[in-house]
Design a protein around this motif. Structure first.
Motif, mmCIF file in Angstrom:
data_model
loop_
_atom_site.group_PDB
_atom_site.id
_atom_site.type_symbol
_atom_site.label_atom_id
_atom_site.label_comp_id
_atom_site.label_asym_id
_atom_site.label_seq_id
_atom_site.Cartn_x
_atom_site.Cartn_y
_atom_site.Cartn_z
ATOM 1 N N ASN A 44 21.767 21.753 46.307
ATOM 2 C CA ASN A 44 23.018 21.115 45.878
ATOM 3 C C ASN A 44 24.239 21.662 46.618
ATOM 4 O OD1 ASN A 44 23.379 23.642 44.736
ATOM 5 N ND2 ASN A 44 23.256 22.936 42.619
ATOM 6 N N GLY A 45 24.012 22.612 47.553
ATOM 7 C CA GLY A 45 25.110 23.135 48.357
ATOM 8 C C GLY A 45 25.770 24.382 47.826
ATOM 9 N N HIS A 46 25.363 24.853 46.648
ATOM 10 C CA HIS A 46 25.947 26.063 46.088
ATOM 11 C C HIS A 46 25.337 27.291 46.762
ATOM 12 C CE1 HIS A 46 26.693 23.669 42.113
ATOM 13 N NE2 HIS A 46 27.434 23.252 43.124
ATOM 14 N N ASN B 195 29.686 26.967 42.035
ATOM 15 C CA ASN B 195 29.904 25.516 41.935
ATOM 16 C C ASN B 195 30.660 24.908 43.120
ATOM 17 O OD1 ASN B 195 28.464 25.104 39.615
ATOM 18 N ND2 ASN B 195 30.234 25.239 38.250
ATOM 19 N N ARG B 196 31.004 25.702 44.134
ATOM 20 C CA ARG B 196 31.556 25.113 45.358
ATOM 21 C C ARG B 196 30.400 24.618 46.227
ATOM 22 N NH1 ARG B 196 36.316 28.930 47.913
ATOM 23 N NH2 ARG B 196 37.410 29.440 45.986
ATOM 24 N N ILE B 197 30.603 23.506 46.881
ATOM 25 C CA ILE B 197 29.551 22.930 47.730
ATOM 26 C C ILE B 197 29.841 23.270 49.183
ATOM 27 C CG2 ILE B 197 28.457 20.792 48.487
ATOM 28 C CD1 ILE B 197 29.071 19.611 45.747
ATOM 29 N N HIS B 198 28.877 23.894 49.837
ATOM 30 C CA HIS B 198 29.057 24.289 51.229
ATOM 31 C C HIS B 198 29.204 23.046 52.119
ATOM 32 C CE1 HIS B 198 29.024 27.226 54.411
ATOM 33 N NE2 HIS B 198 28.099 26.558 55.064
ATOM 34 N N LYS B 199 29.997 23.191 53.155
ATOM 35 C CA LYS B 199 30.343 22.079 54.030
ATOM 36 C C LYS B 199 29.118 21.299 54.508
ATOM 37 C CE LYS B 199 32.920 21.014 58.252
ATOM 38 N NZ LYS B 199 33.695 21.580 59.393
ATOM 39 N N GLY C 131 26.955 18.493 50.472
ATOM 40 C CA GLY C 131 27.177 17.492 49.437
ATOM 41 C C GLY C 131 26.814 16.082 49.887
ATOM 42 N N GLN C 132 26.903 15.829 51.189
ATOM 43 C CA GLN C 132 26.616 14.493 51.712
ATOM 44 C C GLN C 132 25.117 14.185 51.773
ATOM 45 O OE1 GLN C 132 28.807 13.896 55.470
ATOM 46 N NE2 GLN C 132 30.022 15.699 54.925
ATOM 47 N N GLN D 51 22.610 15.844 49.670
ATOM 48 C CA GLN D 51 21.931 16.562 48.589
ATOM 49 C C GLN D 51 20.586 15.934 48.238
ATOM 50 O OE1 GLN D 51 24.347 17.339 45.133
ATOM 51 N NE2 GLN D 51 22.576 17.739 43.827
#
Length: 391
Positions: A187-189, A373-377, A380-381, A383
């Motif tokens: 999920n990018g976390h 809960n921040r999504i790494h660059k 998110g696109q 996931q």
């Protein structure tokens, strides 16, 4: 009861009543803290039962806490083994805890205990001795221990592994290896999964760290990124046989530049960078093979070594283009390493392994809180795509 009679006597003097209640509250809290330590140790002060138990009382550190009746001074008792953690006072809930939080933040930035004591007094007018500052920082030890034992997520899309060296005094002054694992979930976390400290970097310690991660719940990793530690690929295959392996291209480029003539370095570096900037894997293979052809005559041994590791150089092209910039090197973990190496400079060296462990633990937990809960660059696109790599 004596206190009610005294209160009745001073019923018209609220300040006197508050002072009496403040003193009673201070004594009651200190009595409770001492009773807590007695229950923890299992014997009363000076009792023969405590002889040869392996632990004992070890003085106290002082806290000033604001109450509705005024400021009270609390004596928090300590045990020699540093295992006792009081529950009478909540951690960091009182006014004085603003200063204690400040002390911990300053400690995590590499400021010495003596410097912290001077700064706190100048900033807030409250005096803390270096020993008190040290005791406050030690309150983080149980939290760091819990961090090392916490349950981990069952899957990470990628895990970055790297070691950096930090000054530590054992028998003599040495620079010791800090092994670090940072992961990004599907999920990018991202988070610092764990770290450990050892005298030098070797495959045995890496294997122990990997096995610890798996035993604490991390079952699946799609991609590991690291430099060329000998035997590491085999260790990864034993612990996470389904995972893939990407060698850090930045480390590879540095190694190449260290083995070529100075006048060739800029050209070689610029050409090698093209390998990770292509639209697809086929184009990257063409660039790599052209690199071989151009430089093989001048640096045969360098090109030969590069060909040996070619299967591990372009693995990142198997994944969505949105995240490739994050998974061809270990740059992300190196930025964390730089924080570790930059902040201890005022300390010059850490006196014990535990002090170094606590220092890094504070940084790791702060890092995880900051990126929670921040999504790494780019992640998110894609996931859903990244989730599909797992069972």
């Amino acid at each position: 009861m004596i206190l009610p009679k005294i209160l009745l006597k001073h019923s018209n003097n609220q300040d006197k009543i508050n002072d009496l209640l403040r003193k009673e509250l201070q004594q009651a809290v200190n009595d409770l803290l001492e009773a807590e330590l007695t229950a923890f140790l299992g014997y009363d002060p000076y009792a023969r039962d405590g002889w040869n138990t392996g632990n004992s009382r070890n003085g106290a550190y002082f806290r000033k806490v604001d109450t509705q009746f005024g400021e009270i001074e609390i004596q928090v008792p300590r045990d020699r083994n540093g295992l006792f953690h009081q529950h009478t006072l909540p951690d960091y809930k009182q006014h004085a805890d603003v200063l204690e939080n400040m002390i911990i933040k300053l400690y995590s930035k590499g400021v010495t205990t003596r410097e912290i004591a001077d700064l706190i007094e100048k900033m807030y007018g409250s005096h803390y001795s270096p020993a008190q500052v040290s005791n406050i920082s030690k309150q983080m030890i149980p939290k760091v221990e819990a961090y090392h034992k916490r349950k981990l997520s069952d899957k990470f899309f990628c895990v970055y592994l790297d070691a950096t060296y930090v000054p530590l005094r054992r028998e003599t002054f040495e620079r010791e290896a800090v092994y670090i694992a940072i992961g990004i979930k599907p999920n990018g976390h991202k988070e610092v999964i764990d770290y450990c400290i050892a005298p030098n970097e070797n495959i045995e310690v890496w294997t122990e760290l990997l096995q610890s991660m798996k035993s604490r719940g991390l079952e699946q990793v799609e991609l590991f990124l690291l430099d060329g530690v000998v035997g590491m690929k085999t260790a990864l295959a034993k612990t996470y046989p389904q995972a893939h392996f990407q060698r850090c291209l930045v480390h590879v480029m540095r190694n190449i530049c260290a083995k070529v003539r100075v006048e060739d370095r800029e050209a070689i570096m610029n050409e090698f960078k093209q390998i990770h900037q292509q639209a697809n894997k086929a184009a990257a293979v063409d660039i790599l093979h052209a690199f071989y052809a151009k430089w093989d005559k001048s640096y045969n041994h360098v090109i030969r070594n590069l060909k040996d590791i070619e299967p591990d150089l372009l693995v990142f092209y198997n994944y969505p283009k949105q995240i490739r910039a994050s998974i061809y090197s270990t740059n992300m973990i190196e930025s964390f390493n730089n924080v570790i190496k930059r902040k201890p400079k005022p300390k010059a060296e850490f006196p014990t392994e535990q002090s170094l462990d606590t220092f890094i633990g504070i940084l790791a937990m702060s890092y995880n809180d900051r990126y929670f809960n921040r999504i790494h660059k780019g992640f998110g696109q894609v996931q859903d795509t990244l989730e599909s790599y797992f069972d």
